[in-house]
Design an enzyme around this catalytic site. Sequence first.
Site: not given
Length: 306
Positions: A147-148, A151, A225
């Site tokens: 997930h990071e 980003h 998100e």
Amino acid sequence: MKGIFLFLLTNIAVIAVASISLSLLGVGGYVNQYGLDLGNLLVFAAVFGFAGSFVSLLLSKWMALQMTGAEVIDPQHPRNQAEAWLVQTVHRLADKAGIGHPDVAIYPDPAPNAFATGWNRNNALVAVSTGLLENMTQDEIEAVLAHEVAHIANGDMITMALLQGVVNTFVIFFARIVGYFVDRVLFRNEDDAPGIGFYITSFIFEILFGILASMIVMWYSRKREFRADAGGAYLAGRDKMIAALKRLMTIHEPAHLPEQLAAFGINESAGERIMALFASHPPLEKRIEYLMRADERQLKLGLGLS
């Protein structure tokens, strides 16, 4: 004291950058004998609005390490197997996402969380809390790391800085227009220089407009998100990403990330429980529902892939 020092240092840097930029652009005062110079005011607002965002972006890695007390893992000499696995996993996910290897760090916090920051895709930082390592399985941690990395691959830090710069510009611009109107009409100031009414009103409306503008920034943050979840699911697997989000739902530790980093974390923000319009993250239930409905094309789009 460290927080105060960082705040002062950032503001000094912002003022210095803005002042130099205004001098180079030849912009003087925006109030003169003819009234309010909207052109000069817009340049002034843009310089100060974007200066804050970009100084914060350029200092983001260093500030994040200072604020959280995170320690960067030496990729050549990890201290244990857990650190070695973290670095290897982040680097593998970064290779799959097509970005440079981020620095990997661990910070002390019982709340399970993680964040990514950095001024570009190839010079970033991924940090995880000790609470995350203690409360999640390796598959769930891998999903959080994915997930990071998503980003970073999506350039979210830069996009957020640009958006913040735009809203800052309009907040400063319109607050000073209102301040000028109040100073001239209500306080009946006829001097060439702004009066006390201008400064008081501008200050008040910067706060009010800033609150409204933050709703726009947080709306975009929530949309972002969902995309990072999709990108994380593509990198690590949909089941792992859903399992990580479900695990977060079962843990009730409050998030302790500094406000400046909350938008790039994995857990729900405290603001979400207070006022949905000011939440940096959507509810975990909605994020899980989105991933369960998403097809393969949507997951790939989470990394900008067609």
